[in-house]
Write a protein that holds these residues in place. Sequence first.
Motif, PDB file in Angstrom:
ATOM      1  N   SER A  66       0.806  -1.216   0.000  1.00 33.98           N
ATOM      2  CA  SER A  66       0.000   0.000   0.000  1.00 33.98           C
ATOM      3  C   SER A  66       0.840   1.267   0.000  1.00 33.98           C
ATOM      4  CB  SER A  66      -0.919   0.008   1.226  1.00 33.98           C
ATOM      5  OG  SER A  66      -0.153   0.007   2.422  1.00 33.98           O
ATOM      6  N   LYS A  67       2.149   1.130   0.222  1.00 29.33           N
ATOM      7  CA  LYS A  67       2.997   2.321   0.285  1.00 29.33           C
ATOM      8  C   LYS A  67       4.146   2.286  -0.712  1.00 29.33           C
ATOM      9  CE  LYS A  67       2.112   3.100   5.220  1.00 29.33           C
ATOM     10  NZ  LYS A  67       2.713   3.269   6.556  1.00 29.33           N
ATOM     11  N   HIS A 104      -8.161   9.386   5.054  1.00 26.44           N
ATOM     12  CA  HIS A 104      -6.917   8.768   5.494  1.00 26.44           C
ATOM     13  C   HIS A 104      -7.142   8.111   6.849  1.00 26.44           C
ATOM     14  CE1 HIS A 104      -4.627  10.666   2.267  1.00 26.44           C
ATOM     15  NE2 HIS A 104      -5.243  11.798   2.556  1.00 26.44           N
ATOM     16  N   TYR A 105      -6.810   6.823   6.941  1.00 20.77           N
ATOM     17  CA  TYR A 105      -6.948   6.069   8.180  1.00 20.77           C
ATOM     18  C   TYR A 105      -5.564   5.764   8.743  1.00 20.77           C
ATOM     19  CZ  TYR A 105     -11.805   5.257   6.812  1.00 20.77           C
ATOM     20  OH  TYR A 105     -13.129   5.426   6.441  1.00 20.77           O
ATOM     21  N   GLY A 106      -5.462   5.743  10.059  1.00 20.76           N
ATOM     22  CA  GLY A 106      -4.209   5.391  10.722  1.00 20.76           C
ATOM     23  C   GLY A 106      -3.429   6.603  11.185  1.00 20.76           C
ATOM     24  N   ASN A 109      -0.340   7.457   8.873  1.00 18.44           N
ATOM     25  CA  ASN A 109      -0.668   7.584   7.459  1.00 18.44           C
ATOM     26  C   ASN A 109       0.029   8.812   6.869  1.00 18.44           C
ATOM     27  OD1 ASN A 109      -2.170   8.180   4.945  1.00 18.44           O
ATOM     28  ND2 ASN A 109      -3.546   6.580   5.656  1.00 18.44           N
ATOM     29  N   GLU A 111      -0.777  10.492   4.414  1.00 19.04           N
ATOM     30  CA  GLU A 111      -1.794  11.399   3.868  1.00 19.04           C
ATOM     31  C   GLU A 111      -1.360  11.954   2.508  1.00 19.04           C
ATOM     32  OE1 GLU A 111      -3.132  14.327   6.599  1.00 19.04           O
ATOM     33  OE2 GLU A 111      -3.664  12.876   8.170  1.00 19.04           O
ATOM     34  N   ASN A 136     -12.629   8.907  10.136  1.00 18.80           N
ATOM     35  CA  ASN A 136     -11.222   8.559   9.937  1.00 18.80           C
ATOM     36  C   ASN A 136     -10.584   7.966  11.194  1.00 18.80           C
ATOM     37  OD1 ASN A 136     -11.270  10.881  11.438  1.00 18.80           O
ATOM     38  ND2 ASN A 136      -9.807  11.993  10.195  1.00 18.80           N
TER      39      ASN A 136
END
Length: 269
Positions: A66-67, A104-106, A109, A111, A136
């Motif tokens: 995811s990153k 944006h979650y976490g 994150n 963002e 969020n």
Amino acid sequence: MKPNGNLTTSDKEKATVLNDFFTSVFTAENPNNIPNIEERNFESSLDHFVINQDTVEKYLLLLNGSKSMGPDNIHPLINDLDALYNWSKLWDMKFNVNKCKQIHYGRNNPENVYTMNNIDIIKDEQEKDLGIIFQNDLKFSQHISSKINKANSILGLINRTFIFKDQYTFLRLYVALVRPHVEYGNTIWYPHLKKDINAVEKVQMRATKLIPDIRHLSYEDRLKVLKLPSLTHRRRRGDMIQAFKILKGFEDISYERFFYCHQYKYPWA
């Protein structure tokens, strides 16, 4: 028109010609469009690479899908959004980018700023999906508050509309019009904070006071007279039913993901 150039006359012949034409879309291939692949010897150019299973597994564990950026240092999600927009443009079903949102979650994150058609997607802190408001921080306080207000407004409408309210009439109205608002999707927004649990339960407390005959009783006694379980009890009962289905194999979910079963032998077994 037949393959020999003659026109078809009967409906049966027309159906046969059309069937052959549309079937050929998936079966007939044009050999002239097949590209010529140049044969190359890759063995000599890969001699200095040492690839084994342990090395591959090591780097795959370090990879965050995811990153991770691509070779062009662009987040993969951005490429997916552009491809999605191009697809919608091709089929004349363009997305309204101004109505698209990103959440944006976490805590950690980064963002990232995502774009579609070179337009920044609006950043938001909550979004409603299938009737449930997702925040969020995933606390669902906004959703619980909105559903409580909706249920209380319907209770007020019932109180103003129905002059005569006995136990039978109340139960039919409450179960059909009010309680579904504070129970729909509760496996997702299950309240854990005490303030949210009490706020949801107060909806039923207020509802049971609409019956003049039992208004003077305590909340627990009113539930006994109406044979109504508390909302907290109904949520726990739903959890127990779901746990039973998982343990007994009625759901396509491995129980080992959630439970550890201790092998206990009963003395009477």
